[in-house]
Design an enzyme around this catalytic site. Structure first.
Site, PDB file in Angstrom:
ATOM      1  N   ASP A  51      35.199  35.876  44.606  1.00  0.00           N
ATOM      2  CA  ASP A  51      36.252  36.977  44.911  1.00  0.00           C
ATOM      3  C   ASP A  51      36.319  36.981  46.455  1.00  0.00           C
ATOM      4  OD1 ASP A  51      37.820  39.592  44.993  1.00  0.00           O
ATOM      5  OD2 ASP A  51      37.502  39.070  42.943  1.00  0.00           O
ATOM      6  N   HIS A  99      38.296  44.190  47.144  1.00  0.00           N
ATOM      7  CA  HIS A  99      38.377  43.786  45.778  1.00  0.00           C
ATOM      8  C   HIS A  99      37.330  43.366  44.907  1.00  0.00           C
ATOM      9  CE1 HIS A  99      40.378  40.839  42.938  1.00  0.00           C
ATOM     10  NE2 HIS A  99      41.624  41.675  43.078  1.00  0.00           N
ATOM     11  N   SER A 111      43.202  41.677  37.824  1.00  0.00           N
ATOM     12  CA  SER A 111      42.001  41.580  38.489  1.00  0.00           C
ATOM     13  C   SER A 111      41.048  42.627  37.606  1.00  0.00           C
ATOM     14  CB  SER A 111      42.181  42.017  39.918  1.00  0.00           C
ATOM     15  OG  SER A 111      42.558  41.044  40.739  1.00  0.00           O
TER      16      SER A 111
END
Length: 600
Positions: free
Chosen positions: A179, A219, A415
């Protein structure tokens, strides 16, 4: 047509961080989206043969995947050097070389070299100069939290809270977070963070410097918390709070793009470092879909496919997000977002064009559900493409997890759905340590809860396998061999009670017909609509007047409290009048008790 919601990061809407800091986490097409030091003497992984970089970066430098037979790539690497290129990294085990060149004719020339099977540009923009001397990501200052763990709708929906009675996960199970990076110092991540197997794969080769794995956005830290935030009475709990997580940063700084060579490096690292599961909440840039009739994209497909197969062959299962464009992946027609590293154009595509890594063979493709289990409004779908569904949030009901700097916040997206499934896969691996990736993948599907298509003509398939939910909704409890306890007596009050500023209100439920005392796991379901839950104190009041506080002015400006709390009320006689007491402690924001319930 895709909307801007479908960034390569598979999230749609991000909400505010806790502790009073309002953090906007949008996902535009080009957005940037513990200290456990690396052990002394750590060496570069066997993942790649890394060549010395060119003497200096030059404008016009482009990156290429050069595909040859697995094994000794010496001859092809020499050909790269003699045809105007330099070898940036080489993955001999899969026959993939990452080459750089400023020559516009490099790819076409290399395609004529003996032993070269495919060559493809991985970008339509220059390789950043940072690739030759990467800067370390920032090490954020940490904010301690006063938040305590409570049941969340997403964990309840997949029965993770019940699965923990069977296992919280084994520390011998490693999960890789591929990520934007992970904040390893976060109070809820540090206890489970594995620095020794963390790395940056930005630009396509392993950077093992301590801290290279850290988050260049937010994220990856959010994803990591959903997988394995520690069960430590702070903040949140991940699906598998006993496993170890490693950060493999594949996003590049500034752009936060995930190019093919970065993904190749990440999968090779996962295979060589014993990851049982990886989570992949992104698509491989710059192409939303890679088409085999395009020479560049064909090489990207082949290179990433080989790396994924290598990782799986070493025992690693890849779990990936389906995407956030409300798009039918089983009936592809257009792509208007690619290439996203230069100027996107609208192009006609077919089902031969694939979203990677999520559509590669062996990868578990995850669609998103909202609170309640329906398909999330943004989630991609497709009969024969979606394998399983999990909570991703939708609208105000986001997935609450960790953010860099010791913070917490909500995000919505596939996600967020994918790491729920990665966490369940890690639990499966914990109770079945000899399982292969294929066996874990099968267990995820077999133990999923079937969900039939709604009255939506876009959903094709059967109750047991369809385009919205695949084989069903992830069920952590069944996946680890547990069983759902029989339901207790249920009582509910659906009457609305207005919550005014600086006021205290109550809503009552009369319980009768229950023998003895309330349980130690009394479930208190709360549905409070309010525009600033940090104003609210919420108590359960037992028939004898004993007060059990379930929410005490946390969450800052977050909207609404819609969750189930567990209260140890075993000292209370069950029958009698129970009350939900809500105290508003500030001006400006008001709301109502919409409903609440008790399950004995």
């Amino acid at each position: 047509m895709f909307s801007h919601i479908s960034s390569r990061l598979r999230l749609s809407v991000a909400a505010a961080a806790a502790l009073g800091a309002a953090v906007a986490l949008a996902a535009p097409a080009q957005a940037v989206e513990s200290t456990t030091p690396e052990p002394a003497g750590a060496s570069v992984s066997r993942t790649a043969n890394v060549a010395a970089p060119a003497a200096a970066w030059a404008a016009g430098t482009r990156a290429y995947l050069v595909i040859t037979a697995p094994g000794d790539t010496t001859a092809v690497r020499n050909a790269v050097a003699s045809n105007g290129g330099s070898v940036f990294a080489s993955y001999d085990a899969i026959g993939v070389i990452v080459a750089h060149s400023t020559s516009t004719g490099f790819a076409s020339t290399m395609r004529t070299v003996a032993g070269v099977q495919q060559v493809g540009a991985t970008r339509t923009s220059d390789v950043p100069s940072d690739a030759y001397s990467p800067a370390l990501p920032a090490n954020p200052a940490q904010s301690p939290t006063t938040l305590t763990e409570s049941n969340r709708w997403d964990m309840t929906q997949i029965k993770a809270d019940q699965a923990w009675a069977v296992t919280t996960g084994s520390a011998s199970v490693k999960v890789g977070i591929l990520d934007t990076g992970v904040d390893d110092q976060h109070q809820d991540i540090a206890p489970n963070f594995n620095a020794a197997d963390s790395v940056s794969c930005a630009y396509g080769k392993a950077d093992t410097r301590a801290g290279a794995w850290r988050d260049v956005g937010t994220h990856g830290t959010h994803v990591a918390g959903t997988v394995a935030a520690a069960k430590n009475s702070k903040g949140v709990i991940g699906v598998a709070p006993g496993v170890k997580i490693s950060s493999v940063r594949i996003a590049e700084p500034t752009s936060s793009l995930f190019f093919a060579e970065n993904t190749v490096c990440g999968f090779m690292w996962a295979g060589d470092h014993g990851f049982k599961v990886t989570n992949n909440s992104y698509y491989t840039d710059p192409w939303q879909f890679n088409c085999p009739d395009n020479v560049d994209q064909a090489a990207i497909i082949e290179g990433v496919k080989r790396a994924q197969a290598y990782a799986e062959g070493k025992g690693s299962l890849q779990v990936a997000a389906a995407g956030n464009s409300n798009y039918d992946l089983a009936n592809k027609t257009t792509d208007s977002e690619s290439p996203n590293d230069s100027t996107p154009v609208t192009r006609t595509i077919t089902n031969a064009c694939i979203d990677i890594p999520t559509e590669l063979p062996g990868v578990v493709t995850v669609a998103a559900q909202g609170n309640g289990g329906a398909k999330a409004s943004y989630s991609n779908f497709g009969n024969g493409v979606i394998d399983i569904a999990a909570p991703g949030g939708d609208g105000a009901s986001g997935v609450y997890s960790t953010l860099p700097g010791g913070k917490y916040g909500n995000m919505n997206g596939t996600s967020m759905a994918s790491p729920h499934v990665a966490g369940v896969a890690a639990l499966i691996a914990s109770v079945n340590p000899a399982f292969t990736p294929a066996q874990i993948r099968d267990q995820l599907g077999v133990q999923a809860t079937d969900r039939a298509c709604p009255s939506d003509t876009r959903c094709k398939g059967t109750t047991t396998n369809n385009g919205f939910f695949g084989e069903g909704a992830a069920d952590a409890l069944k996946a680890v061999g547990g069983s759902t306890p029989p339901p207790g007596a249920y009582f509910e009050n659906l009457g609305d009670v207005t919550i005014a500023d600086n006021a205290t209100v109550e809503s009552s439920i009369t319980v009768s017909g229950v023998t003895g005392n309330a349980p130690a796991t009394l479930k208190v379901g709360v549905d409070i609509k309010h525009t600033y839950i940090g104003d609210l104190k919420v108590d359960l009041v037992a028939p004898d007047g004993t007060v059990y506080t379930v929410h005490n002015r946390t969450g800052s400006g977050t909207d609404n409290i819609v969750q189930t709390f567990t209260v140890n009320a075993s000292s209370e006689v069950a029958n009698g009048v129970w009350k939900l007491r809500v105290n508003d402690n500030a001006a400006q924001d008001t709301g109502r008790i919409d409903a609440w319930n008790l399950t004995f």
